[in-house]
Each structure stands twice: as structure tokens, then as C-alpha cells.
Design a protein around this motif. Structure first.
Motif, PDB file in Angstrom:
ATOM      1  N   LEU A  75       0.851  -1.192   0.000  1.00 31.86           N
ATOM      2  CA  LEU A  75       0.000   0.000   0.000  1.00 31.86           C
ATOM      3  C   LEU A  75       0.885   1.240   0.000  1.00 31.86           C
ATOM      4  O   LEU A  75       0.889   2.030   0.949  1.00 31.86           O
ATOM      5  CB  LEU A  75      -0.927  -0.012   1.228  1.00 31.86           C
ATOM      6  CG  LEU A  75      -1.884  -1.199   1.338  1.00 31.86           C
ATOM      7  CD1 LEU A  75      -2.575  -1.220   2.693  1.00 31.86           C
ATOM      8  CD2 LEU A  75      -2.901  -1.183   0.208  1.00 31.86           C
ATOM      9  N   PRO A  76       1.665   1.438  -1.074  1.00 35.21           N
ATOM     10  CA  PRO A  76       2.701   2.475  -1.071  1.00 35.21           C
ATOM     11  C   PRO A  76       2.191   3.909  -0.971  1.00 35.21           C
ATOM     12  O   PRO A  76       2.938   4.792  -0.545  1.00 35.21           O
ATOM     13  CB  PRO A  76       3.434   2.252  -2.398  1.00 35.21           C
ATOM     14  CG  PRO A  76       2.427   1.586  -3.279  1.00 35.21           C
ATOM     15  CD  PRO A  76       1.598   0.732  -2.350  1.00 35.21           C
ATOM     16  N   LYS A  77       0.937   4.155  -1.327  1.00 36.21           N
ATOM     17  CA  LYS A  77       0.407   5.528  -1.297  1.00 36.21           C
ATOM     18  C   LYS A  77      -0.302   5.864   0.012  1.00 36.21           C
ATOM     19  O   LYS A  77      -0.843   6.946   0.162  1.00 36.21           O
ATOM     20  CB  LYS A  77      -0.538   5.750  -2.483  1.00 36.21           C
ATOM     21  CG  LYS A  77       0.159   5.605  -3.838  1.00 36.21           C
ATOM     22  CD  LYS A  77      -0.808   5.830  -4.978  1.00 36.21           C
ATOM     23  CE  LYS A  77      -1.514   4.532  -5.288  1.00 36.21           C
ATOM     24  NZ  LYS A  77      -2.417   4.614  -6.437  1.00 36.21           N
ATOM     25  N   LEU A  78      -0.273   4.946   0.973  1.00 39.17           N
ATOM     26  CA  LEU A  78      -0.930   5.164   2.257  1.00 39.17           C
ATOM     27  C   LEU A  78      -0.148   6.182   3.082  1.00 39.17           C
ATOM     28  O   LEU A  78       1.061   6.054   3.252  1.00 39.17           O
ATOM     29  CB  LEU A  78      -1.021   3.840   3.021  1.00 39.17           C
ATOM     30  CG  LEU A  78      -1.795   3.859   4.328  1.00 39.17           C
ATOM     31  CD1 LEU A  78      -3.283   4.111   4.062  1.00 39.17           C
ATOM     32  CD2 LEU A  78      -1.607   2.533   5.049  1.00 39.17           C
ATOM     33  N   ILE A  79      -0.849   7.202   3.567  1.00 42.98           N
ATOM     34  CA  ILE A  79      -0.210   8.273   4.339  1.00 42.98           C
ATOM     35  C   ILE A  79      -0.888   8.373   5.693  1.00 42.98           C
ATOM     36  O   ILE A  79      -2.106   8.539   5.776  1.00 42.98           O
ATOM     37  CB  ILE A  79      -0.309   9.628   3.604  1.00 42.98           C
ATOM     38  CG1 ILE A  79       0.393   9.542   2.266  1.00 42.98           C
ATOM     39  CG2 ILE A  79       0.257  10.749   4.454  1.00 42.98           C
ATOM     40  CD1 ILE A  79       0.158  10.751   1.378  1.00 42.98           C
ATOM     41  N   GLU A  80      -0.094   8.286   6.751  1.00 43.18           N
ATOM     42  CA  GLU A  80      -0.627   8.442   8.101  1.00 43.18           C
ATOM     43  C   GLU A  80      -1.093   9.880   8.288  1.00 43.18           C
ATOM     44  O   GLU A  80      -0.445  10.823   7.839  1.00 43.18           O
ATOM     45  CB  GLU A  80       0.448   8.106   9.127  1.00 43.18           C
ATOM     46  CG  GLU A  80      -0.026   8.158  10.545  1.00 43.18           C
ATOM     47  CD  GLU A  80       1.052   7.776  11.547  1.00 43.18           C
ATOM     48  OE1 GLU A  80       0.712   7.722  12.738  1.00 43.18           O
ATOM     49  OE2 GLU A  80       2.206   7.550  11.148  1.00 43.18           O
ATOM     50  N   SER A  81      -2.227  10.045   8.948  1.00 40.27           N
ATOM     51  CA  SER A  81      -2.794  11.363   9.232  1.00 40.27           C
ATOM     52  C   SER A  81      -2.641  11.666  10.720  1.00 40.27           C
ATOM     53  O   SER A  81      -2.564  10.756  11.539  1.00 40.27           O
ATOM     54  CB  SER A  81      -4.292  11.401   8.912  1.00 40.27           C
ATOM     55  OG  SER A  81      -4.556  11.008   7.597  1.00 40.27           O
ATOM     56  N   GLU A  82      -2.658  12.942  11.047  1.00 39.38           N
ATOM     57  CA  GLU A  82      -2.775  13.309  12.451  1.00 39.38           C
ATOM     58  C   GLU A  82      -4.180  12.890  12.874  1.00 39.38           C
ATOM     59  O   GLU A  82      -5.154  13.179  12.176  1.00 39.38           O
ATOM     60  CB  GLU A  82      -2.595  14.816  12.602  1.00 39.38           C
ATOM     61  CG  GLU A  82      -2.609  15.281  14.035  1.00 39.38           C
ATOM     62  CD  GLU A  82      -2.332  16.762  14.152  1.00 39.38           C
ATOM     63  OE1 GLU A  82      -2.868  17.359  15.098  1.00 39.38           O
ATOM     64  OE2 GLU A  82      -1.604  17.311  13.306  1.00 39.38           O
ATOM     65  N   ALA A  83      -4.293  12.187  13.985  1.00 38.31           N
ATOM     66  CA  ALA A  83      -5.592  11.667  14.414  1.00 38.31           C
ATOM     67  C   ALA A  83      -6.519  12.817  14.803  1.00 38.31           C
ATOM     68  O   ALA A  83      -6.381  13.405  15.863  1.00 38.31           O
ATOM     69  CB  ALA A  83      -5.421  10.701  15.573  1.00 38.31           C
ATOM     70  N   VAL A  84      -7.437  13.139  13.896  1.00 41.60           N
ATOM     71  CA  VAL A  84      -8.394  14.221  14.142  1.00 41.60           C
ATOM     72  C   VAL A  84      -9.814  13.679  13.955  1.00 41.60           C
ATOM     73  O   VAL A  84     -10.048  12.810  13.122  1.00 41.60           O
ATOM     74  CB  VAL A  84      -8.167  15.422  13.189  1.00 41.60           C
ATOM     75  CG1 VAL A  84      -6.827  16.072  13.454  1.00 41.60           C
ATOM     76  CG2 VAL A  84      -8.266  15.006  11.738  1.00 41.60           C
ATOM     77  N   PRO A  85     -10.772  14.202  14.725  1.00 45.48           N
ATOM     78  CA  PRO A  85     -12.159  13.744  14.561  1.00 45.48           C
ATOM     79  C   PRO A  85     -12.655  13.970  13.137  1.00 45.48           C
ATOM     80  O   PRO A  85     -12.314  14.967  12.500  1.00 45.48           O
ATOM     81  CB  PRO A  85     -12.944  14.616  15.550  1.00 45.48           C
ATOM     82  CG  PRO A  85     -11.931  15.077  16.557  1.00 45.48           C
ATOM     83  CD  PRO A  85     -10.639  15.205  15.789  1.00 45.48           C
ATOM     84  N   VAL A  86     -13.458  13.028  12.666  1.00 40.26           N
ATOM     85  CA  VAL A  86     -14.019  13.150  11.319  1.00 40.26           C
ATOM     86  C   VAL A  86     -15.123  14.198  11.326  1.00 40.26           C
ATOM     87  O   VAL A  86     -15.741  14.457  12.354  1.00 40.26           O
ATOM     88  CB  VAL A  86     -14.546  11.794  10.794  1.00 40.26           C
ATOM     89  CG1 VAL A  86     -13.409  10.798  10.655  1.00 40.26           C
ATOM     90  CG2 VAL A  86     -15.653  11.249  11.657  1.00 40.26           C
ATOM     91  N   PRO A  87     -15.378  14.826  10.174  1.00 43.06           N
ATOM     92  CA  PRO A  87     -16.439  15.832  10.087  1.00 43.06           C
ATOM     93  C   PRO A  87     -17.818  15.228  10.364  1.00 43.06           C
ATOM     94  O   PRO A  87     -18.064  14.068  10.058  1.00 43.06           O
ATOM     95  CB  PRO A  87     -16.358  16.332   8.647  1.00 43.06           C
ATOM     96  CG  PRO A  87     -15.169  15.718   8.036  1.00 43.06           C
ATOM     97  CD  PRO A  87     -14.686  14.628   8.918  1.00 43.06           C
ATOM     98  N   GLU A  88     -18.691  16.036  10.902  1.00 42.02           N
ATOM     99  CA  GLU A  88     -20.069  15.613  11.188  1.00 42.02           C
ATOM    100  C   GLU A  88     -21.003  16.137  10.102  1.00 42.02           C
ATOM    101  O   GLU A  88     -21.895  16.932  10.374  1.00 42.02           O
ATOM    102  CB  GLU A  88     -20.489  16.100  12.580  1.00 42.02           C
ATOM    103  CG  GLU A  88     -19.899  15.264  13.688  1.00 42.02           C
ATOM    104  CD  GLU A  88     -20.282  13.792  13.573  1.00 42.02           C
ATOM    105  OE1 GLU A  88     -21.467  13.473  13.380  1.00 42.02           O
ATOM    106  OE2 GLU A  88     -19.367  12.955  13.660  1.00 42.02           O
ATOM    107  N   ILE A  89     -20.784  15.695   8.898  1.00 43.77           N
ATOM    108  CA  ILE A  89     -21.571  16.110   7.733  1.00 43.77           C
ATOM    109  C   ILE A  89     -22.537  14.978   7.376  1.00 43.77           C
ATOM    110  O   ILE A  89     -22.140  13.814   7.326  1.00 43.77           O
ATOM    111  CB  ILE A  89     -20.645  16.392   6.520  1.00 43.77           C
ATOM    112  CG1 ILE A  89     -19.554  17.397   6.870  1.00 43.77           C
ATOM    113  CG2 ILE A  89     -21.444  16.778   5.294  1.00 43.77           C
ATOM    114  CD1 ILE A  89     -20.021  18.799   7.065  1.00 43.77           C
TER     115      ILE A  89
END
Length: 181
Positions: free
Chosen positions: A33-47
Motif C-alpha cells: 500500500l505504497p500511497k498510504l499516508i498516516e494522518s494526524e488523528a483528528v475527529p471526522v467531520p459531522e456532515i
């Protein structure tokens, strides 16, 4: 030969639930999965987003589960390649602790979505929609497909732009690691 051995070793370690702890994102990239990028753990939007039956949903509806959220469109060729592997991942791992959510973003008619799923052989994925792209915009989705990994606490922890084989040993190991956290 040595590189292959290193890849298989990292995949084996990642797949071993007994080695619980933080997800080894580099091992996932090295294993396929070479294009996988770790994100800063932030809450997902409530949309709010919808389904083809007219129901409304928010990602909070899946809180407590690890979620692989995939943004796609009926006109997207890489999405067509990727969708069967997302369906296979849902069949293999979906349940009480994990869910694959595919969200058709933008103008995708019900007939086109149903045809896309039928032609792709998809049987286990929900028909979720984001016709105004409000959810996609909130996530900063600029192209498709984009896949967001969400932990059980409802936080984005990684993302990938572009298609992947989500039924691969690397993807299965990644999901196992996320579930073991």
C-alpha cells in the motif's frame, strides 16, 4: 531476494495480532500500500450524507467500529478497478468491529450506481451518496478514489489517494492491526 524477505517479514509482523500496538504504517506501505499516508488523528467531520433509500447518515453512526471510507464516482475508471477489492474486504472483515463504507460523491444517479455495482460484481457494500460533495469537501477530497481510515474513536488516522487492492494481504494485515489497537 532480500527485499522480498523484508516485505514478507514486515507483512507477517503486521498480520500478527499478538503484536498489538500502534499501526506500522511503513510496513503497510512496504507490503503493498505504497500511497498510504498516516494522518494526524483528528475527529471526522459531522456532515450528513445519504443512501439510495433516502436515509441520512453521519460517520458518528459507525463510532466504535474501524471504518474504511472510500469516496468514488461512477465515471471513475480507477474506482471501477478498486471496487471489487473493497467488496472482498467487507466480505472478509466486515462485521461488529469493522466496516467498509463507499460513498458515491457528486452527480451519480441511482441507476448509474446500481449498474456500476452490478457490473463490478459488488454485493456487500452500502449504496451511500454525497451528491453535493459536502462530506468529500470536508475531508479535502480533490480526486477519486480517496480512501480514509477511521479508528474506532471516530478519528481519521490515514488516507490514500488513488486505487489499491483492498483485498491484498497488506490491506488485510492493516485492518487486523487497526482492530488490535
Amino acid at each position: 531476494m532480500l527485499r522480498s524477505l523484508a516485505l514478507y517479514t514486515s507483512l507477517l509482523i503486521a498480520a500478527n495480532a499478538a503484536v498489538a500496538g500502534p499501526v506500522d504504517w511503513q510496513a503497510a506501505r512496504d507490503a503493498g500500500l505504497p500511497k498510504l499516508i498516516e494522518s494526524e488523528a483528528v475527529p471526522v467531520p459531522e456532515i450528513e450524507f445519504t443512501d439510495l433509500d433516502g436515509g441520512t447518515h453521519r460517520l458518528a453512526d459507525w463510532k466504535g467500529k474501524v471504518v474504511l471510507l472510500n469516496f468514488w464516482a461512477t465515471w471513475c475508471a480507477p474506482c471501477r478497478e478498486e471496487m471489487p477489492s473493497l467488496d472482498a474486504l467487507q466480505k472478509a472483515k466486515g462485521g461488529e468491529d469493522f466496516e467498509v463504507l463507499t460513498v458515491a460523491s457528486g452527480r451519480n444517479t441511482e441507476a448509474a450506481i446500481n449498474r456500476f455495482f452490478q457490473e463490478s460484481g459488488v454485493t456487500d457494500l452500502p449504496t451511500l451518496t454525497d451528491p453535493q460533495m459536502a462530506l468529500a469537501r470536508a475531508f479535502g477530497v480533490m480526486a477519486m478514489p480517496v480512501t480514509i481510515l477511521i479508528d474506532a474513536e471516530g478519528r481519521e488516522v490515514a488516507r490514500m489517494t488513488g486505487d489499491a487492492d483492498w483485498s491484498s494481504p497488506a490491506a488485510l494485515a492493516l485492518v487486523d492491526q487497526m482492530l488490535a489497537e
